[in-house]
Scaffold this active site. Structure first.
Site, PDB file in Angstrom:
ATOM      1  N   HIS B 214       6.912  46.995 -56.040  1.00 28.15           N
ATOM      2  CA  HIS B 214       7.977  46.524 -55.162  1.00 28.15           C
ATOM      3  C   HIS B 214       7.961  47.204 -53.800  1.00 28.15           C
ATOM      4  CE1 HIS B 214      11.134  43.769 -54.485  1.00 28.15           C
ATOM      5  NE2 HIS B 214      11.815  44.687 -53.863  1.00 28.15           N
ATOM      6  N   TYR B 218       7.941  45.994 -49.361  1.00 29.67           N
ATOM      7  CA  TYR B 218       8.670  46.515 -48.205  1.00 29.67           C
ATOM      8  C   TYR B 218       7.724  47.080 -47.169  1.00 29.67           C
ATOM      9  CZ  TYR B 218      12.925  45.251 -50.383  1.00 29.67           C
ATOM     10  OH  TYR B 218      13.920  44.500 -50.910  1.00 29.67           O
ATOM     11  N   HIS B 365       8.787  32.256 -54.787  1.00 31.58           N
ATOM     12  CA  HIS B 365       9.636  33.277 -54.162  1.00 31.58           C
ATOM     13  C   HIS B 365       8.826  34.184 -53.245  1.00 31.58           C
ATOM     14  CE1 HIS B 365      12.302  36.616 -53.515  1.00 31.58           C
ATOM     15  NE2 HIS B 365      11.434  37.421 -54.069  1.00 31.58           N
ATOM     16  N   PHE B 366       7.710  34.734 -53.751  1.00 35.44           N
ATOM     17  CA  PHE B 366       7.039  35.715 -52.887  1.00 35.44           C
ATOM     18  C   PHE B 366       6.203  35.064 -51.797  1.00 35.44           C
ATOM     19  CE2 PHE B 366       3.941  35.869 -56.495  1.00 35.44           C
ATOM     20  CZ  PHE B 366       2.781  35.596 -55.808  1.00 35.44           C
ATOM     21  N   HIS B 367       5.805  33.790 -52.008  1.00 29.97           N
ATOM     22  CA  HIS B 367       5.132  33.115 -50.894  1.00 29.97           C
ATOM     23  C   HIS B 367       6.140  32.808 -49.781  1.00 29.97           C
ATOM     24  CE1 HIS B 367       1.573  32.655 -53.441  1.00 29.97           C
ATOM     25  NE2 HIS B 367       0.924  32.410 -52.328  1.00 29.97           N
ATOM     26  N   ARG B 428       3.037  30.580 -64.238  1.00 30.36           N
ATOM     27  CA  ARG B 428       2.196  30.834 -63.061  1.00 30.36           C
ATOM     28  C   ARG B 428       0.792  31.234 -63.526  1.00 30.36           C
ATOM     29  NH1 ARG B 428       4.049  36.944 -61.242  1.00 30.36           N
ATOM     30  NH2 ARG B 428       2.394  36.676 -59.729  1.00 30.36           N
ATOM     31  N   ARG B 429      -0.130  31.340 -62.578  1.00 36.63           N
ATOM     32  CA  ARG B 429      -1.467  31.882 -62.783  1.00 36.63           C
ATOM     33  C   ARG B 429      -2.282  31.119 -63.828  1.00 36.63           C
ATOM     34  NH1 ARG B 429      -0.715  38.404 -62.853  1.00 36.63           N
ATOM     35  NH2 ARG B 429      -0.956  38.602 -60.649  1.00 36.63           N
TER      36      ARG B 429
END
Lengths: 185, 545
Positions: B214, B218, B365-367, B428-429
């Site tokens: 995580h 950041y 979400h992370f894309h 996913r994946r």
């Protein structure tokens, strides 16, 4: 540019601090609301992720103990609840068709024979990782009969996309309690 | 740029040179698993995912952070970078490491995916490469901190300029967060590769990886936030609303971005409920600096909009100079940050996570957050500093605007359907799905729409690289080389010591790490552990079988 339009002191620091402090209060309220929401959901609805912290040697699981082949599948308990035992390996579930009774407390216990796997019963909150060396325990009660799709949802190797199981939630009458404790579904 | 032009430019080109090919891999993956073509080649697919993820996770943002960090260091401190030789050494290590890691992936010898979850074991060179990238980035951390120290000695009690303070917070954040994966590599992977042991502890590896998993996000985000605070207000003909709020936000990121990583492993059996819950609490806190930033940036923009003649409750928004890439990128970034952030709050909610964990929702979400909100600001940074690096006007501002819009639309078209199929339960994946299965068939139209977004993103990335290249190839320019940062509305004269340095915060981080990671790690000591055999994974291993 900026120097022309706005000069130091045009906006007094006190005014800025007041606005910021009001916003900080709003942010604190939002944060507290989020924390309270998920804390309440744990305290009152047991809406918590599986965290069993039990270990097992993955090179012994096929040979002895709880996860030998004859013990896999669904075992009805004397108290009427069900225990499902699963082994996940590259690239299949054993058993690959899981049968459980509707409206019955079900405990799923799963182990991995090789690498990290995971499983998700699509349309439900059953979603857990299966890490070699540990036993994953998930408690659930299915309230709708039917056929559910269960993919492995963690990359486990080149055949990962072929690793799927089915879960069938059937009538309670089809799962009689066997006093000897040997019957598996 | 105080003779740091070449250093900064090399870092940015290391980031952008492989940008278009890496996007191509992403587009290939989306098409391959869609019902369009049904490529059904898992070996190629997982090799591609590994290369795409490793490049965008470990290399691209690291080079941007290093390059922009040096730019902030030289320009904000108005001094020549101390230890520029070391900076070049760090750069060389990161480049060699990147090649060493990417080549075996592209040859299909290391399809572990970028998370390399044990006991999967990739090619030796993959890990050697990653370690080199991390070591190279640590050289950057050391150079940044050395420059901070030298400047502070020369300017006793003066407030460190926010651009430098924030970049150093990012550097320290990266050092602390990269320790997790470094310990994982040294304790589990390296002993196996050297032949000292045949087994690994998968659970231990996952806990250590979550330490990095995580904080690294950041670290990716810091350059974009530095741009929010120090470049956006200036471009809006305004000033930064509050310098102090900026310092507090970056300190909060530094302190709270690490003791939260276990929200990635809520569904894991090797961590007890208590530490997981604690990490969920801290994750709620890490939303605070983002909330503060959104306020500060909007207030700075509003100040600018009103100075430019905007009236009324919303009139200032229309009065902003939207034709400037930095302002346009900032606006689009905030929209994506809002949407992606709302999704993130769902992911971190202790119980709610079970509905979406490891589904395409997470990929979406992370894309949206990283590929969208963060990377679009990297583009804005590039457009801002390229003229200062080269002395030449940006080749085409119009093309830059189109590029930013294409990126935004592409990301939206890609990630909204992804979120939906995630809620429908698509894991996913996976290299491909059987859309003939009636349980999966309803997902097919969404997957098709989503893959169209990939092509829009590809078009955008090509425009970006053309624009940067064309800028550089113009005849000699005369522009000022110094990059200037936004002033605060009330520039700080004195700053409390805790907001001007990191000594106190480093101690606090150490304590939080000991509490939040020490507890679950020490729990492993109290029950019998079982290590498991490693599984080498590369396409070639499977061919030999």
């Amino acid at each position: 540019m900026s120097e022309d339009l706005l000069r130091t002191g045009d906006l007094p620091e006190e005014e800025i601090s007041r606005a910021e402090n009001r916003w900080v209060l709003v942010v604190c309220a939002i944060t507290v609301l989020i924390v309270v929401t998920f804390t309440v959901s744990i305290a009152f609805f047991r809406d918590a992720p599986p965290s069993s912290l039990e270990s097992i040697s993955s090179d012994e699981i096929h040979r002895s103990g709880e996860f030998v082949e004859s013990n896999l599948g669904t075992a009805m308990q004397l108290d009427g609840s069900a225990v499902v035992r699963l082994v996940l390996q590259q690239f299949s579930f054993s058993p690959s068709v899981i049968k459980v009774p509707v409206n019955t407390p079900v405990t799923i216990r799963a182990v991995s024979a090789d690498v990290v796997h995971g499983f998700l019963v699509i349309g439900t909150n059953v979603n857990a990782m299966v890490v070699p060396g540990y036993i994953t325990t998930v408690r659930v009660q299915f309230s709708h009969p039917g056929e559910y799709t269960v993919p492995c949802h963690e990359f486990c190797g080149i055949g990962h996309q072929d690793m799927w199981a089915k879960l069938i939630v059937g009538s309670k009458a089809d799962f009689p309690v066997d006093p000897t404790g040997k019957q598996r579904f | 740029m105080y003779r740091s032009e070449r250093l900064v430019l090399c870092h940015f080109w290391a980031a952008f040179a492989a940008f278009v090919p890496a996007i191509c891999l992403g587009v290939f993956q989306m098409v391959a698993r869609s019902p369009w073509l049904e490529v059904r080649d898992p070996k190629m697919y997982y090799s591609s995912v590994t290369a795409h993820g490793s490049f965008f996770g470990y290399m691209f943002p690291t080079f941007v952070a290093m390059g922009f960090g040096y730019a902030a260091c030289a320009n904000a401190l108005a001094q020549r970078i101390v230890g520029q030789g070391f900076a070049w050494l760090g750069f060389a290590m990161a480049v060699v490491g990147s090649l060493a890691a990417l080549i075996p992936e592209l040859l299909g010898k290391s399809a572990t995916l970028y998370t390399f979850y044990l006991p999967l074991m990739g090619n030796t060179w993959y890990y050697v490469g990653l370690i080199l990238v991390v070591l190279g980035s640590w050289v950057w951390v050391a150079v940044m901190l050395a420059n901070l120290t030298v400047w502070k000695v020369r300017h006793r009690n003066a407030p460190v300029p926010l651009a430098m303070f924030a970049s150093c917070a990012g550097a320290l954040l990266w050092f602390w967060t990269s320790l997790g994966v470094t310990i994982e590599l040294l304790s589990s992977v390296v002993p196996y590769l050297l032949g000292w042991t045949a087994t690994v502890n998968a659970g231990l590896g996952r806990i250590l990886f979550s330490w990095t998993l995580h904080g690294i996000v950041y670290f990716w985000l810091i350059p974009s936030y530095v741009a929010f605070y120090t470049l956006v207000p200036k471009e809006a003909d305004s000033r930064l609303y509050s310098d102090t709020m900026g310092r507090i936000a970056f300190i909060l990121f530094l302190v709270f971005s690490m003791p939260v990583g276990m929200h990635h492993i809520f569904g894991d059996p090797e961590v007890a409920g208590g530490p997981k819950f604690m990490h969920a609490l801290f994750t709620a806190l890490v939303a605070v600096p983002t909330f503060l930033t959104v306020f500060s940036i909007c207030a700075s923009l509003e100040t600018g909009g009103r100075l430019r003649g905007g009236k009324g409750l919303f009139g200032w928004i229309g009065a902003l100079p939207w034709d400037r890439p930095m302002i346009l990128a900032c606006g689009l970034s905030l929209i994506m940050l809002g949407l992606g952030g709302a999704g993130g709050l769902i992911n971190m909610s202790y119980g709610l996570d079970a509905t979406i964990h490891n589904t395409q929702w997470v990929t979406a979400h992370f894309h949206l957050i990283y590929g969208g909100a963060i990377v679009i600001m990297y583009f804005a940074i590039a457009y801002e500093i390229w003229p200062h690096l080269t002395g030449k006007q940006l080749f085409s501002v119009r093309m830059a605007r189109w590029q930013l819009w294409f990126w935004f639309v592409g990301l939206m078209v890609t990630t909204i359907p992804w979120h939906i199929v995630g809620l429908m339960g698509q894991p996913r994946r996976m290299a491909f799905y059987d859309y003939h299965d009636p349980a999966i068939a309803p997902q097919a139209p969404f997957v098709v729409i989503s893959s169209i977004g990939g092509f829009i993103i590809l078009l955008s990335s090509i425009l970006l690289v053309i624009n940067l290249l064309a800028t550089q190839l113009q005849p000699k320019g005369e522009l000022e080389h110094r990059l200037r940062f936004a002033l605060a509305v009330n520039p700080p004269i004195r700053v409390p010591r805790v907001l001007n340095g990191f000594a106190f915060w480093n101690v606090l981080i150490l304590i939080l790490l000991v509490v939040n990671y020490g507890l679950p790690l020490s729990q492993l000591l109290f029950f019998k552990q079982h290590t498991t055999p490693a599984f080498p994974i590369g396409v070639t291993q499977y061919q030999e079988k």
